[in-house]
Design a protein around this motif. Sequence first.
Motif, mmCIF file in Angstrom:
data_model
loop_
_atom_site.group_PDB
_atom_site.id
_atom_site.type_symbol
_atom_site.label_atom_id
_atom_site.label_comp_id
_atom_site.label_asym_id
_atom_site.label_seq_id
_atom_site.Cartn_x
_atom_site.Cartn_y
_atom_site.Cartn_z
ATOM 1 N N UNK A 114 0.834 -1.215 0.000
ATOM 2 C CA UNK A 114 0.000 0.000 0.000
ATOM 3 C C UNK A 114 0.867 1.263 0.000
ATOM 4 N N UNK A 115 0.544 2.205 -0.850
ATOM 5 C CA UNK A 115 1.342 3.422 -0.962
ATOM 6 C C UNK A 115 1.110 4.327 0.243
ATOM 7 N N UNK A 116 2.203 4.704 0.950
ATOM 8 C CA UNK A 116 2.056 5.718 2.013
ATOM 9 C C UNK A 116 1.610 7.043 1.400
ATOM 10 N N UNK A 120 2.162 8.254 -2.426
ATOM 11 C CA UNK A 120 0.973 8.371 -3.267
ATOM 12 C C UNK A 120 0.900 9.752 -3.906
ATOM 13 N N UNK A 121 1.233 10.785 -3.129
ATOM 14 C CA UNK A 121 1.206 12.150 -3.673
ATOM 15 C C UNK A 121 2.219 12.307 -4.790
ATOM 16 N N UNK A 122 3.389 11.714 -4.638
ATOM 17 C CA UNK A 122 4.418 11.830 -5.674
ATOM 18 C C UNK A 122 4.052 11.054 -6.941
ATOM 19 N N UNK A 123 3.290 9.957 -6.776
ATOM 20 C CA UNK A 123 2.903 9.136 -7.923
ATOM 21 C C UNK A 123 1.544 9.532 -8.491
ATOM 22 N N UNK A 128 -2.749 4.247 -0.186
ATOM 23 C CA UNK A 128 -3.150 2.862 0.002
ATOM 24 C C UNK A 128 -3.221 2.052 -1.271
ATOM 25 N N UNK A 129 -3.151 2.699 -2.438
ATOM 26 C CA UNK A 129 -3.161 1.934 -3.686
ATOM 27 C C UNK A 129 -1.916 1.055 -3.756
ATOM 28 N N UNK A 231 8.886 6.539 -8.471
ATOM 29 C CA UNK A 231 9.510 7.532 -7.593
ATOM 30 C C UNK A 231 10.424 6.792 -6.636
ATOM 31 N N UNK A 232 11.512 7.441 -6.251
ATOM 32 C CA UNK A 232 12.507 6.775 -5.412
ATOM 33 C C UNK A 232 13.127 7.753 -4.437
#
Length: 251
Positions: A114-116, A120-123, A128-129, A231-232
């Motif tokens: 799940x994306x923190x 998530x904002x950066x992607x 949660x996705x 993103x990294x």
Amino acid sequence: MPEQPPYLRIADELRRRIADHVWEPGDRLPSRAQIGRECGVGENVVCRAQELLISHGVLEGRAGSGTYVAEPRQRVRVVRSSAREQPAESPFRADMRAVGRQGDWESRTDAKVPAPAAIAARLGISEGEPCVRTTYEYLADGKPVQLSTSWEPYDLTAGTLVVLPEGGPHAGVGVVNRMAAIGVTISHAVEQPEPRTATAEEASLLGIQKAALVTHIRRTYYSDQGRPVETADIVVPVAHCEIVYEIPINR
């Protein structure tokens, strides 16, 4: 003129002793208590001075052993440039070969993480996705020189041969080449570098002191449609690496 803080005075004294060959590379320094008595300061002041010199690569701390004069170590040049993306080759290996080093890495991938919120904002996705998260420890001649944690939207690569960055026929060739294999053209990347001190985990993985300086780079790749595709968070120790940006000029 304000008086120099005690820890800076002690750091200068330690540097002087090293320059005067009182201590040679590889020598173990006396205890902090002994140095403190000799210089008329407390152990906490000596500790802060040593941490400063460790962050500059002059000294190195060894867990359970003490503090030593660091062996001379040439800083590795890490080049940041889209121009270094070559077909079927890792940019990191190309960089290391250019400076006569053997480049390699260790990695671990977890799918459907799940994306923190920050990721998530950066992607450009909802918190949660599911994402594909890969952690890397990059090595130069077997020694760690860089850490990275990469995130990719799972829906972008699910069901393709590139869903696992380090698995399948396109493993290890970099984000640009992997995405091209599924018809996604990356047009540009945005990087935001900033200095900070290493966390305890980062210091342990990189073999540096917790207080050592690192450069934290937040990088995001974008497709030609404007979608963030990866993103990294990249962590580079200042004492071991110098970061150079190459800026292509279009004529």
